[in-house]
Design an enzyme around this catalytic site. Structure first.
Site, PDB file in Angstrom:
ATOM      1  N   ALA A 130       0.688  -1.283   0.036  1.00  0.00           N
ATOM      2  CA  ALA A 130      -0.110   0.134  -0.032  1.00  0.00           C
ATOM      3  C   ALA A 130       0.787   1.150   0.028  1.00  0.00           C
ATOM      4  CB  ALA A 130      -0.774  -0.108   1.154  1.00  0.00           C
ATOM      5  N   HIS A 131       0.247   2.429   0.014  1.00  0.00           N
ATOM      6  CA  HIS A 131       0.813   3.725  -0.092  1.00  0.00           C
ATOM      7  C   HIS A 131       1.834   3.906   0.948  1.00  0.00           C
ATOM      8  CE1 HIS A 131      -3.280   5.081   1.657  1.00  0.00           C
ATOM      9  NE2 HIS A 131      -2.499   4.684   2.704  1.00  0.00           N
TER      10      HIS A 131
END
Length: 314
Positions: free
Chosen positions: A241-242
């Site tokens: 994820a980010h």
């Protein structure tokens, strides 16, 4: 014939190159503990120990079941073995090393490693403003957006998608269908509960000698970048994820999910199906076990497993 845009495969089993057993011994240098070689032993590739193949390199370790019988029955011409297998009665050429599997990988990469022809497949889309090294490869139907950089000798597989702000170093690979640089999953809520999307203006920075598997997704950062350091190996079907930071030489294995803003330390091992909650730190040299659900930080060198994940002594 059907053209999948692979050019020459990124890894190839045999390349018809001939190398002497003596040259392999010389390459291994001080890693060699002992050797017994036929003077005329020539190697043209590699194969499993059983049934083996004349002219091929194989490896065995003494702890394998029937290793002694296998080295006697195999048709392979050269073996990398650990020290106990040097005492087996056989005329086959052998090189003793501390870790046959590791040294086998090094020899194969050095003498029989796969190659690819550089270039951009005609069906790939490369947008204006993207920078592709002349000796890189972009496969069939891949999409490379503006503000993407692909480094020297890097291989981008068919149907891979590299979105704006993605930078990939040299000697790396991105598997078929992988998506690098899409927005992450981040929302705030209005007073009435309706979602408000968090903007993502960061990118994804991928280092050198990184391997990213097929259908893996790595999200761009919100304001800072998502970072994948040198020598990281990411399997197929992984989600990162980010704003994550994955340290040098870490492994993230198939179907693992790494939540936003997670820091993974150098040489950590994230096993298949593990899930890691956002904003955690996974320590250097740690192991996250199969299917573990990690809800708290993992110390350096620790092994955790289960749901919720616990250490061996917890």
């Amino acid at each position: 014939s059907l053209d999948l845009g692979l050019a020459k495969p990124h890894r190839t089993r045999f390349d018809c190159r001939m190398v002497s057993a003596a040259a392999i011994t010389e390459f291994l240098a001080d890693r060699v503990l002992e050797h017994r070689l036929k003077r005329d032993a020539e190697i043209d590739g590699y194969t499993p120990a059983m049934p083996g193949r004349s002219g091929a390199l194989s490896f065995l370790v003494a702890t394998s079941s029937d290793a002694g019988a296998d080295i006697q029955a195999s048709e392979s011409s050269l073996f990398l073995v650990d020290q106990p297998l040097m005492s087996v009665e056989t005329t086959v050429s052998r090189i003793a090393v501390a870790d046959p599997r590791r040294e086998f990988a090094r020899v194969v990469e050095r003498f029989f490693g796969g190659v690819f022809e550089p270039g951009i497949h005609p069906s790939a889309t490369v947008c204006a403003g993207a920078e592709i090294a002349p000796d890189a490869f972009v496969g069939a139907n891949a999409y490379v957006a503006e503000r993407v950089v692909v480094g020297a000798r890097t291989w981008i597989g068919p149907n891979a998608v590299l979105l704006g702000g993605t930078r990939i170093g040299s000697d790396s690979s991105v598997g078929p269908g992988a998506v690098i640089g899409h927005v992450g999953f981040g929302y705030a809520r209005e007073a009435d509960g309706s979602p408000v999307a968090i903007p993502h203006s960061g990118g994804v920075i991928v280092g050198d000698h990184v391997e990213i598997g097929a259908n893996t997704c790595i999200d761009r950062g919100t304001m800072d970048d998502t970072v994948i350091c040198d020598h990281v190996k990411i399997d197929n079907l992984v989600h990162i994820a980010h704003n994550c930071f994955v340290g040098e030489s870490a492994f993230v294995i198939a179907t693992a999910i790494v939540g936003g803003s997670v820091t993974v330390g150098p040489r950590a091992w994230i096993a298949p199906n593990a899930s890691i909650r956002q904003k955690l730190t996974i320590g250097a040299d740690s192991v996250v076990g199969l299917g573990a659900c990690v809800v708290s930080d993992v110390p350096d060198g620790a092994t955790v497993m289960g749901n919720p994940a616990r250490g061996r002594d917890d």
